[in-house]
Write a protein that holds these residues in place. Structure first.
Motif, mmCIF file in Angstrom:
data_model
loop_
_atom_site.group_PDB
_atom_site.id
_atom_site.type_symbol
_atom_site.label_atom_id
_atom_site.label_comp_id
_atom_site.label_asym_id
_atom_site.label_seq_id
_atom_site.Cartn_x
_atom_site.Cartn_y
_atom_site.Cartn_z
ATOM 1 N N GLU A 211 0.828 -1.207 0.000
ATOM 2 C CA GLU A 211 0.000 0.000 0.000
ATOM 3 C C GLU A 211 0.861 1.255 0.000
ATOM 4 O O GLU A 211 0.539 2.247 -0.666
ATOM 5 N N LEU A 212 1.964 1.216 0.728
ATOM 6 C CA LEU A 212 2.868 2.366 0.785
ATOM 7 C C LEU A 212 3.489 2.629 -0.581
ATOM 8 O O LEU A 212 3.567 3.783 -1.041
ATOM 9 N N ASP A 218 1.137 6.551 -7.020
ATOM 10 C CA ASP A 218 -0.023 7.382 -7.367
ATOM 11 C C ASP A 218 0.230 8.866 -7.183
ATOM 12 O O ASP A 218 -0.302 9.699 -7.935
ATOM 13 N N THR A 219 1.045 9.212 -6.174
ATOM 14 C CA THR A 219 1.233 10.622 -5.810
ATOM 15 C C THR A 219 2.564 11.201 -6.258
ATOM 16 O O THR A 219 2.712 12.427 -6.334
ATOM 17 N N GLY A 220 3.545 10.327 -6.516
ATOM 18 C CA GLY A 220 4.880 10.816 -6.832
ATOM 19 C C GLY A 220 5.660 11.240 -5.598
ATOM 20 O O GLY A 220 6.756 11.801 -5.718
ATOM 21 N N ALA A 224 9.232 9.387 2.888
ATOM 22 C CA ALA A 224 9.364 10.420 3.928
ATOM 23 C C ALA A 224 8.294 11.487 3.774
ATOM 24 O O ALA A 224 7.721 11.958 4.773
ATOM 25 N N GLU A 225 7.997 11.878 2.541
ATOM 26 C CA GLU A 225 6.972 12.897 2.298
ATOM 27 C C GLU A 225 5.585 12.386 2.672
ATOM 28 O O GLU A 225 4.758 13.136 3.219
ATOM 29 N N ILE A 226 5.323 11.116 2.398
ATOM 30 C CA ILE A 226 4.039 10.521 2.787
ATOM 31 C C ILE A 226 3.900 10.519 4.301
ATOM 32 O O ILE A 226 2.853 10.890 4.855
#
Length: 490
Positions: A211-212, A218-220, A224-226
């Motif tokens: 999932e990660l 999906d988001t680019g 760390a940003e997630i």
């Protein structure tokens, strides 16, 4: 740090992640979101499960006594420790932790220098000041029991606190379970202080590595940003950055103290601290690196030794994700900061964020408690976290990060927890140096590929979980197997 409220109310929408196959565990963390502040807690050694957790549980119990207006009527406290807590508790300073917690101390707040004087005072006068306010008699042989032949069914690290009036009336009784990394839960869901606010809706929820990775595709966004975006549900971004910097500083300061301190570790094994002499040798022979290209590994060994010697001595450390594995992540982080070109403050924060994302998956899908998983759940998980984190800050893709984390665990599968004398010293201290080395090599292996590999991180986590279930209990932090019984204590 982590004893302070971490959540801000808002967007209160329950998140129910999928569970891996296997028996239900009443103390499982799967039904809550996990913050970076749950993975790193600043406390004292030598154990997160056996020192930090019981101290928090004892503190929570006396706070509940006060909240329910039982404090002034309390005349006797009975504390019963079960399973792994009973078998290795004294070697892990669980007795100290309970006395400190009942006295009102928090792991993040107490000065390690104050521990022994406070314990000595309680034992000399056989009295304890509950939560710092209400004095009652306290005789350890009667009031603090290590029930080595009994295990509570919910978890190997179980404890029961009971409060009685002068007439013998039971005023309050609570059971707590120290489930790894200093994290404490109870059967009363409303009593799980560490998880309040964790049912908020995250912008990027994940319960598995798959999932990660899908979120990243999906988001680019990087891992760390997630993780940083999810943390915004608990606090402002500036607060999260401040917390990460505090964790970084605590880790580096722990390395420094370990390098500066000489002597023999407490507990009776007469283990000599080695970090100070190694640091001295490296500093006095700077030309050594020109002759031996592997000298950098001596520095990594030094960093891990320094932290875990501090932990064994009851010093200030960061659970990462546990105290027994506290040296791996700081050692690899310091390696990045000192030896990797282009290291930055942001890189250090991304390192900690990436590691915490990986650690959260282990907590959700398995366990980071040696009493459940053996040392594969502590040093193995720390190695996996550090491997993925180093890969990320060295420019690796999310897929390479996942690959590195998988390699880090795959080669720690089956690692037992067999501390000699119940002390977090042998083999724990050296084991952290090996975990750091494996993490660095796992990162290098992952960076040499394109992120594609046969065994996924989710599969290796499930394998770790199954291996932990199959592992005989004597190899899971009981000091009843392995080195603990085959080495004669001196």
């Amino acid at each position: 740090m982590n004893d302070l409220p971490k959540s801000r109310l808002g967007n209160v929408t329950p998140v129910v992640p999928s569970r891996p196959s296997g028996p239900a565990n009443p103390t499982s963390q799967l039904d809550v979101n996990i913050s970076v502040t749950d993975l790193y807690t600043i406390g004292i050694g030598p154990s997160s499960s056996h020192t930090v957790g019981p101290m928090r549980a004892a503190k929570r119990f006396v706070e509940q006594l006060a909240t329910q207006s039982h404090m002034n009527n309390t005349n006797r406290i009975l504390v019963q420790l079960y399973g792994s807590l009973a078998l290795t508790g004294q070697g892990h300073a669980t007795d100290h932790a309970v006395l400190l917690g009942l006295s009102g101390a928090r792991p993040s707040g107490i000065d390690p220098e104050d521990v022994l004087p406070l314990i000595a005072e309680i034992r000399e006068f056989n009295k304890i000041l509950l939560n710092g306010h209400h004095e009652i008699p306290f005789y350890e042989e009667d009031n603090l029991l290590f029930l080595k032949d009994e295990v509570l069914p919910e978890h190997a690290n179980g404890m029961r606190f009971s409060a009685f009036s002068a007439e013998g009336e039971l005023l309050l009784e609570k059971e707590y379970f120290s489930v790894g990394g200093g994290y404490v839960v109870s059967q009363d869901e409303g009593d799980r202080a560490e998880t309040r606010g964790h049912n908020i809706q995250l912008p990027y929820p994940f319960t598995s590595a798959a999932e990660l990775l899908a979120l990243g595709q999906d988001t680019g966004l990087t891992i760390a940003e997630i993780m940083l975006a999810n943390e915004s549900c608990w606090r402002e971004e500036t607060e999260t950055i401040e917390f990460l910097d505090q964790v970084n500083d605590a880790m580096i300061n722990c390395i420094r103290r370990g390098c500066e301190t000489e002597g023999i570790l407490p507990g009776g094994l007469k283990v000599k601290r080695r970090a100070h002499q190694l640091f001295k040798d490296l500093m006095e022979n700077p030309e050594r690196a020109s002759r031996d290209p592997l000298t950098v590994l001596d520095w990594v060994n030094l960093y891990a030794l320094a932290v875990n010697e501090e932990n064994a001595a009851g010093g200030r450390v960061v659970t990462a994700p546990t105290n027994g594995a506290a040296g791996v992540i700081p050692a690899v982080l310091k390696y990045y900061q000192r030896f990797c070109p282009g290291a930055t403050e942001k890189g250090s924060r991304d390192f900690l964020l990436t590691a915490s994302a990986i650690g959260s998956i282990y907590k959700k899908r398995a366990s980071i408690s040696a009493a459940e998983m053996g040392c594969q759940g502590e040093v193995g998980v720390a190695c996996s976290m550090a491997a993925g984190a180093l890969t990320a800050v060295l420019g690796g893709t999310n897929e390479q990060v996942e690959n590195a984390a998988e390699i880090g665990m795959e080669h720690n599968l089956g690692l037992t927890c067999d501390p000699i004398g119940g002390l977090v010293q042998i083999p724990c201290i050296e084991r952290n140096t090996m975990g750091a080395m494996k993490a660095i090599n796992a990162a290098r292996l992952a960076l040499s590929g394109d992120g594609t590999h046969v065994v996924s991180l989710d599969e290796v986590i499930e394998t770790m979980r199954q291996t932990g279930i199959d592992m005989l209990s004597k190899y899971k932090e009981t000091s009843q197997g392995g080195l603990a019984v085959n080495v004669v204590e001196c």
